[in-house]
Design an enzyme around this catalytic site. Structure first.
Site: not given
Ligand code: NCD
Length: 309
Positions: A57-58, A87, A108, A136
């Site tokens: 969703r986000t 890396k 995120r 959030h």
């Protein structure tokens, strides 16, 4: 409220007037989308979505939002494995580079504080799309917008928050926003191990918010709630499988329980759900979670326009 450059914490939104304006903008996006009347205020602008943790969703709603506003997206859904992070590149370096290509970055990450760290060095707006067990904020904006749309008001509500209040970052962001409104009362329902962290309980006290805590999702809570907000037990935050197993099905909302809610009450969930709301509840008119997910698109459009236009 000062003009925001970055969106890191819900606590930055300390002005109900600003939220009202954002919600009106989201309503306008929704209407224009329906009537195919969207203009392209972000034409030529680029949003990078850097996701180090899973999302459906986000990330999709951010990307759809940007594209519906005429902008473009650079997307990395699996940064933890697919980017230079493997890396050994630091977040700071990644952000330095990506900010040269993009006009805003939604990030995120599995570690709390990462979005704030990125914001300290980024010349372009950083949007926290979830930082570990931290916050959030754009989900919380979506949630408050949903409550306003569904119930027509934000004051005088009894809101029951159920499930993993320890690790649920959506809750950590939702509480400060709801504290902006008068006479909001909270029921905090969780297994004791998943109790709302002390710093958030202290915040509620500081804001003189009324709250009760319980391990039981009993009749009193169900019958009095205007909003029943269920959360997923955040499996990925547990140290052992046994610990998770012992609490994962602590609450399961079934049709009978849903019918004990007031007729005008709503059931919310940021999704994804696992077992905590049984699918039979989906047909209940009180089930607002799919509408809530859709609202995330329009809130993110409104927010991107505010940050970038
Ligand atoms: C939430 C999240 O990622 O914190 N999901 C979402 O963004 N809608 C909730 C969750 O994963 O349980």
């Amino acid at each position: 409220m000062e003009r925001l450059k970055h969106v890191i914490s819900a606590r930055q939104f300390d002005d109900p007037e600003f939220l009202l304006g954002l919600f009106e903008s989201a309503n306008a996006m929704d209407r224009d989308d329906k009537f195919r009347a969207l203009t392209d205020p972000l034409r030529g602008r680029i949003l990078a979505t850097l996701f180090y943790e899973p999302s459906t969703r986000t990330r999709f709603s951010f990307e759809a939002a940007m594209q519906k506003l005429g902008g473009g997206v650079l997307t990395a859904e699996n940064m933890r494995e697919s980017s230079s992070a493997t890396k050994g590149e630091t977040i700071a370096d990644t952000v330095r580079i990506v900010s040269g290509y993009a006009d805003a970055i939604a990030i995120r990450h599995f570690e709390q504080g990462t979005a704030a760290e990125a914001a300290r060095i980024s010349p372009v707006p950083i949007i926290n799309a979830g930082d570990g067990v931290g916050e959030h904020p754009t989900q919380a904006l979506t949630d408050v917008y949903t409550i306003k749309k569904e119930l027509g008001r934000l004051s005088g509500l009894r809101v029951a928050l159920v499930g993993d209040l320890l690790n649920g970052r959506t809750i950590h962001s939702l509480l400060p926003l709801l504290c902006l409104y008068k006479d909001v009362q909270f029921d905090l329902i969780s297994p004791w191990q998943l109790r709302l962290p002390l710093k958030h309980r202290e915040y509620l006290l500081e804001k003189h918010a009324t709250f009760r805590e319980s391990e039981k999702l009993g009749s009193e809570v169900l019958e009095q709630a205007d909003v029943l907000y269920i959360t997923r037990v955040q499996k990925e935050r547990f140290a052992s499988a046994e610990e998770y197993e012992s609490v994962k099905d602590a609450y399961i909302l079934d049709a009978a329980m849903a019918n004990r809610l007031k007729p005008e009450a709503i059931i919310m969930h940021a999704l994804p759900r696992v077992n905590e709301i049984s699918p039979e509840v989906d047909d209940n008119a009180r089930a607002a979670y799919f509408r809530q997910a859709k609202n995330g698109l329009y809130i993110r459009m409104a927010l991107l326009k505010y940050l970038l236009a």
